[in-house]
Design a protein around this motif. Structure first.
Motif, mmCIF file in Angstrom:
data_model
loop_
_atom_site.group_PDB
_atom_site.id
_atom_site.type_symbol
_atom_site.label_atom_id
_atom_site.label_comp_id
_atom_site.label_asym_id
_atom_site.label_seq_id
_atom_site.Cartn_x
_atom_site.Cartn_y
_atom_site.Cartn_z
ATOM 1 N N GLN A 109 8.436 42.687 56.504
ATOM 2 C CA GLN A 109 7.976 41.545 57.370
ATOM 3 C C GLN A 109 7.988 40.259 56.488
ATOM 4 O O GLN A 109 7.643 39.986 55.316
ATOM 5 N N GLY A 131 5.085 34.723 57.703
ATOM 6 C CA GLY A 131 4.899 34.279 58.850
ATOM 7 C C GLY A 131 5.510 35.028 59.997
ATOM 8 O O GLY A 131 5.186 34.657 61.178
ATOM 9 N N PHE A 136 7.469 45.547 66.893
ATOM 10 C CA PHE A 136 6.147 44.607 66.752
ATOM 11 C C PHE A 136 6.108 43.496 67.602
ATOM 12 O O PHE A 136 7.106 42.778 67.779
ATOM 13 N N GLY A 137 4.994 42.900 68.074
ATOM 14 C CA GLY A 137 4.956 41.641 68.606
ATOM 15 C C GLY A 137 4.831 40.686 67.350
ATOM 16 O O GLY A 137 4.629 40.950 66.345
ATOM 17 N N TYR A 139 9.808 49.129 56.760
ATOM 18 C CA TYR A 139 9.881 47.810 57.647
ATOM 19 C C TYR A 139 9.843 46.608 56.523
ATOM 20 O O TYR A 139 9.192 46.749 55.635
ATOM 21 N N HIS A 170 6.583 39.123 61.682
ATOM 22 C CA HIS A 170 6.085 40.465 62.052
ATOM 23 C C HIS A 170 6.940 41.573 61.300
ATOM 24 O O HIS A 170 8.072 41.229 61.091
ATOM 25 N N PRO A 171 6.543 42.876 61.054
ATOM 26 C CA PRO A 171 7.036 43.924 60.735
ATOM 27 C C PRO A 171 8.424 44.277 61.415
ATOM 28 O O PRO A 171 8.451 44.098 62.713
#
Lengths: 114, 115
Positions: A37, A40, B106-107, A35, A42-43
């Motif tokens: 990110q 600021g 993900f949120g 993943y 999200h993954p």
């Protein structure tokens, strides 16, 4: 308990240099996911590796899954400023069924100097 | 396109308050997860749920509880907030497809500050 260790924690590179992050699990994994990110954000899922010794490429990114299915790496060739962010590996424990539970590494934060 | 939403982006609470963090997904996913993210510690699993009304403890459940009354909604509850629960909280969901990718979506996260 089972852990997934990821190194290094931080990496600063000059734009154009290569970058690699490594993950190691204490036990065999059924699959490993990566993943990204952004700062600021999200993954966001990048890729999943399932087979022993598997290698997958996404443009300048190369992902490998070890022969023993206990380690993995992400290599970025010729980094760009758009590569900045934190990269996480996440392993699925063998025999964990359908719960979807993943064990995340601590992440590697990449900074790229233009 | 999978969408996972969280009730707040930023939240400030006082020590001892009861805090509710809500997460909703729109893709009919069975699995839902709550993580907290702290610098240098990565994503640590607090609780997860693989079906309505089903829940399992993750790695750091102490001080938290969860509720899953409907498939699309997974709530994280801090019964009595403490300053060491100041963190970024991330919700995620996934499908339980054996043998296939169980990508987690993900949120945007809730940054909780407990004063």
């Amino acid at each position: 308990g089972q852990q997934v260790m990821q190194i290094p924690q931080y990496q600063h590179v000059q734009e154009g240099e290569d970058f690699t992050t490594y993950c190691n699990s204490s036990t065999t994994l059924s699959n490993i996911q990566w993943y990204k990110q952004r700062p600021g954000g999200h993954p966001v899922f990048l890729i999943q590796l399932v087979k022993s010794g598997e290698v997958k490429k996404q443009k300048r990114l190369t992902f490998q899954f070890g022969e023993a299915k206990k380690n993995s790496s992400l290599h970025i060739t010729a980094t760009q400023t758009t590569d900045v962010g934190t990269y996480f590996c996440a392993g699925k424990k063998t025999g964990s069924g359908n719960t979807g539970k993943l064990i995340f590494g601590q992440g590697t934060t990449l900074q790229v100097k233009p | 396109d999978v969408k996972v939403t969280q009730s707040s982006r930023y939240l400030v609470k006082r020590t001892g308050e009861k805090v509710f963090l809500e997460c909703v997904q729109d893709m009919d996913h069975e699995n839902m997860f709550w993580y907290r993210q702290d610098p240098g510690l990565g994503l640590r699993l607090i609780y997860f749920s693989y079906d309505v009304k089903m829940k399992e403890k993750g790695d750091i459940p102490e001080g938290y509880s969860v509720s899953r009354e409907k498939k699309e909604r997974f709530s994280l509850i801090l019964e009595s907030a403490s300053t060491n629960q100041t963190s970024m909280y991330l919700c995620a969901s996934s499908l339980p497809l054996a043998g296939a990718t169980d990508t987690q979506y993900f949120g945007p996260g809730t940054r909780l500050t407990v004063l």
